[in-house]
Design an enzyme around this catalytic site. Structure first.
Site, mmCIF file in Angstrom:
data_model
loop_
_atom_site.group_PDB
_atom_site.id
_atom_site.type_symbol
_atom_site.label_atom_id
_atom_site.label_comp_id
_atom_site.label_asym_id
_atom_site.label_seq_id
_atom_site.Cartn_x
_atom_site.Cartn_y
_atom_site.Cartn_z
ATOM 1 N N ARG A 273 1.062 -1.079 -0.246
ATOM 2 C CA ARG A 273 0.186 -0.490 0.169
ATOM 3 C C ARG A 273 0.704 1.111 0.025
ATOM 4 O O ARG A 273 0.677 2.031 0.486
ATOM 5 C CB ARG A 273 -0.646 0.075 1.261
ATOM 6 C CG ARG A 273 -1.955 -1.360 1.328
ATOM 7 C CD ARG A 273 -3.134 -1.140 -0.212
ATOM 8 N NE ARG A 273 -3.596 -2.561 -0.156
ATOM 9 C CZ ARG A 273 -3.443 -3.372 -0.303
ATOM 10 N NH1 ARG A 273 -2.044 -3.598 -1.049
ATOM 11 N NH2 ARG A 273 -3.755 -4.174 -0.374
ATOM 12 N N SER B 266 -10.839 1.225 3.042
ATOM 13 C CA SER B 266 -10.209 0.330 4.161
ATOM 14 C C SER B 266 -9.871 1.708 4.895
ATOM 15 O O SER B 266 -8.909 2.338 4.429
ATOM 16 C CB SER B 266 -9.615 -0.794 4.172
ATOM 17 O OG SER B 266 -9.952 -2.302 3.206
ATOM 18 N N GLU C 159 -4.664 3.899 6.339
ATOM 19 C CA GLU C 159 -4.656 3.620 4.940
ATOM 20 C C GLU C 159 -5.609 4.762 3.760
ATOM 21 O O GLU C 159 -6.332 4.653 3.514
ATOM 22 C CB GLU C 159 -5.596 2.383 4.776
ATOM 23 C CG GLU C 159 -5.057 2.012 3.060
ATOM 24 C CD GLU C 159 -5.079 0.792 2.278
ATOM 25 O OE1 GLU C 159 -5.406 0.523 1.643
ATOM 26 O OE2 GLU C 159 -5.799 -0.223 3.470
#
Length: 310
Positions: free
Chosen positions: A183, A232, A302
């Site tokens: 990520r 998320s 995130e």
């Protein structure tokens, strides 16, 4: 604090450059998935690569902050707004290029295009390999910067190269030249992703569609896609799931102001109507604190934050 509808000297200066659509004091909440936050001092959509480079050069010379707004997924805009330039690349800024052979294919798309556009072009050329990206919200540029993905794969698995604009011009970087991890990716300072080239392969498009349909069905059943949402919220810690830890901490369905931890999936936040960025960020902080206290896990947000938070 940026005031909605107010035209500043910066917005006028950018307009004088030409080659861009400029909206001064433009509310950004409607452009984000969670529908919260303030306005942009200058929301700018460049109409050409040259115009984008000119904008970045102006920002560097005059010390103007630059923020990138992609599809608005997992992006939280501060209630105080975003000073400086907020860039949003049009999805059709660059032509699509398909170089497809008997066994493989390379697709080049603009970074402002939605991820779903890649899926549609892939299917049109009977290519497979990026099924795991189906259903992920946002743009291809965002997929590069966040190395977007699921448990089944990440963007850089199928990315061959990215084109990046800076104040000095536009150039391509191979995957090997872009450090990336879970990520995350590291682009040149001040760089803006403009195009992405994907390396895919010929395959069974019927089986590919079945995989994507199953993934999309699962998302619809388990994620709050019918509400303004944000997720998320956290990356999954090694060997565990953020949603499980948040639920274990007793926060599933918990509300702060008009922001709520989703009752469908605890690693998502929904806007019940009228939530502020302060509500959302406060809930993110609370989730992080409670999980640390309950499970000893320091979860990593995130979340892309833009602008001033009051």
């Amino acid at each position: 604090m940026v005031e909605a509808g107010v035209k500043t000297a910066l917005a006028a200066r950018v307009e004088s450059l030409g080659g861009c659509e400029v909206k001064a004091g433009e509310p950004l909440a409607p452009l984000t998935s969670v529908r919260a936050g303030g306005a942009a001092e200058a929301l700018v959509r460049p109409r050409s690569p040259d115009a984008l480079v000119a904008l970045l050069k102006l920002a560097r010379e005059e010390g103007v902050p630059v923020s990138i707004l992609g599809g608005g997924a997992n992006t939280l805009v501060g209630d105080g707004g975003v000073p400086g330039l907020t860039l949003k690349l049009p999805g059709d800024l660059f032509p699509e290029v398909a170089d497809v052979g008997p066994e493989e294919g390379r697709l080049t798309l603009g970074a402002g295009a939605a991820i779903v556009r890649l899926i549609n072009v892939m299917r049109a050329h009977a290519l497979v390999g990026a099924e795991f990206l189906a259903g992920i919200p946002g743009t291809l540029g965002g997929a590069v910067s966040m190395n977007a993905g699921t448990k089944n794969g990440e963007a850089f698995r199928v990315i061959e190269a990215v084109e990046v604009a800076t104040a000095d011009g536009v150039g391509w970087l191979t995957k090997a030249q872009v450090p990336y991890s879970y990520r995350h990716s590291e682009l040149p300072p001040g760089g803006v992703v403009t195009r992405v080239r994907f390396a895919l392969r010929k395959g069974d498009v019927v089986a590919s569609k079945a995989v994507m349909d199953a993934d999309l069905g699962y998302r619809k059943r388990t994620q709050p896609l019918s509400q303004p949402n944000f997720g998320s919220v956290f990356t999954n810690p090694p060997g565990d799931h953020a949603g499980r830890l948040i639920e274990l901490a007793g926060l599933k369905g918990y509300s702060l102001g008009r922001a709520q931890v989703s009752t469908l999936h605890a690693n998502w936040i929904v806007n019940l109507g009228g939530a502020t960025a302060r509500d959302v960020l406060g809930l993110v902080t609370l989730m992080q604190q409670r999980v640390l206290e309950q499970s000893g896990v320091d979860m990593k947000p995130e979340v892309k934050r833009l602008g001033d938070f009051l």
